[in-house]
Design an enzyme around this catalytic site. Structure first.
Site, mmCIF file in Angstrom:
data_model
loop_
_atom_site.group_PDB
_atom_site.id
_atom_site.type_symbol
_atom_site.label_atom_id
_atom_site.label_comp_id
_atom_site.label_asym_id
_atom_site.label_seq_id
_atom_site.Cartn_x
_atom_site.Cartn_y
_atom_site.Cartn_z
ATOM 1 C CG ASP A 116 2.552 -0.591 -4.871
ATOM 2 O OD1 ASP A 116 2.995 0.118 -3.951
ATOM 3 O OD2 ASP A 116 1.692 -1.463 -4.708
ATOM 4 C CG HIS A 123 2.637 -5.404 3.664
ATOM 5 N ND1 HIS A 123 1.290 -5.602 3.847
ATOM 6 C CD2 HIS A 123 2.865 -5.558 2.324
ATOM 7 C CE1 HIS A 123 0.722 -5.850 2.673
ATOM 8 N NE2 HIS A 123 1.648 -5.835 1.736
ATOM 9 C CD GLU A 184 -1.552 -3.418 -0.832
ATOM 10 O OE1 GLU A 184 -1.307 -4.608 -0.591
ATOM 11 O OE2 GLU A 184 -1.050 -2.794 -1.773
ATOM 12 C CD GLU A 186 1.213 1.037 -1.263
ATOM 13 O OE1 GLU A 186 2.223 1.480 -1.868
ATOM 14 O OE2 GLU A 186 0.595 0.028 -1.630
ATOM 15 C CG ASP A 218 -1.958 -0.471 -4.415
ATOM 16 O OD1 ASP A 218 -2.666 -0.394 -5.429
ATOM 17 O OD2 ASP A 218 -1.055 -1.329 -4.268
ATOM 18 N NE ARG A 222 -5.079 -7.462 0.061
ATOM 19 C CZ ARG A 222 -3.942 -6.818 -0.142
ATOM 20 N NH1 ARG A 222 -3.112 -7.207 -1.097
ATOM 21 N NH2 ARG A 222 -3.632 -5.768 0.591
ATOM 22 C CD GLN A 225 -2.592 -9.200 -4.112
ATOM 23 O OE1 GLN A 225 -3.474 -8.528 -3.583
ATOM 24 N NE2 GLN A 225 -1.353 -9.192 -3.690
ATOM 25 C CE LYS A 238 -1.732 -5.449 -4.830
ATOM 26 N NZ LYS A 238 -1.684 -4.925 -3.477
ATOM 27 C CB THR A 242 -3.861 3.655 -7.218
ATOM 28 O OG1 THR A 242 -3.667 2.318 -7.691
ATOM 29 C CG2 THR A 242 -2.848 3.958 -6.130
ATOM 30 C CD GLU A 343 -0.201 -6.466 6.570
ATOM 31 O OE1 GLU A 343 0.831 -6.411 7.241
ATOM 32 O OE2 GLU A 343 -0.547 -5.568 5.779
#
Ligand SMILES: O=C(O)/C=C/C(=O)CC(=O)CC(=O)O
Ligand SMILES: [Ca+2]
Ligand SMILES: [Mg+2]
Length: 391
Positions: A116, A123, A184, A186, A218, A222, A225, A238, A242, A343
């Site tokens: 990844d 970002h 996420e 992606e 993904d 948080r 993490q 993570k 996925t 975000e």
């Protein structure tokens, strides 16, 4: 022009032909390509002699076909274009069309290694400001190399697979279900042909190794993490799931109108990263409980997939059939263009309205669907619903 009913203007016309694995009512998994709202049964097509691919398509996944390499991929694509385009083949091919409503999809290939990246400048600087306030948003190495980490291949799952809320350490002495579960958005690249250990793969060889493109979610915890990631990077925050789309769009499907210019890089990169600045112009949408909350533009990524491939192998690490590398969260410059809820809600401090409710991170029962389109090509969607934690 295809003779397949309803395929024109569907995002899955004759110029697309993404590959997947479907299970019809007989319960046997088989390779297929999507055209309109049908899966064309490649196992049956090869068994009937309509396609010759060394029996690689007579398998429960795409692994053997991926390993064949670009000359075979284009030969099969050319043959499929004839079979599904030329009315002369309709009588032979039409019985091999399975309505999508009658099949389920499986993960189309065996994910070998999963990497990844972290290649969106927007970002990376947003997350830097949220996680490391008061410090420069980008670390000094960020514009010199595409930062990435090795993820967990065994927990890559196909679109539609339930996502169980992870539990873990949220802070010192604090264990429990994740409270800041996030997405996420992606774009992922699937390696077909491998490479030799010890030999770098230059960015110019991208199309010799990369078979195609999937959408990736993904999923990210948080709180887990933020507590675990220093100094070695993401780990359990993570690795629990996925999600990838069921259909792999072959690189060959992207015509000239699918590409645009990638951002100019400053400072100048090292020669092995000095690519031709081509960006896939995918427009992504993020749907949270059927509400579109963001539209990340893939063309804004600072590091391109070709640079990521060159970097991934510059130390001599080899590629294996089935490797997956993901772009990193796709975020554009505007708040409505970000690829994560971290975000979108600025660390949970600025809730957004989803179906009349103020929301920050994911609740049990929430569903997220990612979609992406470029020109007349619609990538396979990637969907997931959050299920309650088990511990
Ligand atoms: O900057 C951080 O500390 C964390 C960043 C991420 O979680 C992003 C990540 O997984 C890579 C990406 O998707 O861009
Ligand atoms: Ca990520
Ligand atoms: Mg993950």
């Amino acid at each position: 022009m295809t003779w397949v009913p309803g395929a024109a203007d569907s995002g899955y016309d004759l110029n697309h032909l993404p590959y997947g694995v479907v299970v019809p009512s007989d319960g046997r998994a088989r390779c297929a390509v999507r055209i309109g709202d049908f899966a064309f049964d490649l196992d049956a097509a090869e068994a009937a002699g309509l396609i010759l691919a060394g029996d690689s398509l007579r398998a429960p996944n795409l692994d053997a076909f991926l390993a064949l390499g670009p000359a075979h991929w284009s030969a099969v694509r050319a043959r499929l274009t004839e079979l599904l385009g030329d009315p002369e083949h309709r009588a032979a091919a039409e019985p091999l069309l399975l309505p999508l409503a009658t099949v389920t999809n499986l993960l189309a290939w065996t994910v070998a290694d999963y990497v990844d990246f972290y290649s969106s400048e927007h970002h990376a600087s947003n997350v830097g400001q949220i996680f490391r306030p008061g410090q420069p948003p980008l670390l000094p190495n960020w514009k010199h190399l595409p930062i990435g980490y090795h993820g967990r291949a065994g927990t890559v799952v196909v679109s539609g697979t339930p996502v169980v809320r992870p539990s873990g350490q949220r802070a010192a002495g604090d264990f429990g279900p994740c409270r800041r579960l996030d997405i996420e958005a992606e774009v992922g690249f699937v390696i077909g042909a491998g490479s030799t250990m010890g030999a770098a793969v230059p960015w110019q060889r991208f199309a010799d190794h990369v078979f195609g493109v999937v959408l990736v979610n993904d999923w990210s915890a948080r709180d887990i993490q933020a507590w675990e990631y220093q100094p070695l990077g993401p780990f359990l925050g993570k690795s629990f799931a996925t999600s990838v789309s069921a259909w792999i769009t072959p690189l060959a499907a992207f015509g000239a109108d699918a590409w645009t210019a990638a951002p100019v890089q400053d400072p100048q990169v090292l020669p092995y990263l000095d690519d031709d600045r081509r960006a896939l112009d995918l427009a992504i949408t993020v749907e949270w409980n059927e509400t579109t909350v963001a539209t990340p533009p893939f063309r804004t990524m600072y590091w391109t997939p070709a640079q990521q491939l060159a970097h991934l192998t510059v130390n001599g690490a080899s590629l294996r059939t089935g490797d997956l590398f993901a772009s990193g969260t796709v975020s554009g410059p505007e708040r409505g263009e970000v690829g994560s809820f971290l975000e979108l809600t600025w660390g949970g401090r600025e809730p957004v309205m989803v179906k009349g409710e103020e929301r920050t991170f994911l609740a049990d029962g929430d569903t997220v669907v990612l979609r992406a389109r470029v020109a007349d090509i619609e990538l396979g969607a990637v969907a997931g619903t959050v299920f309650p934690a088990q511990v």
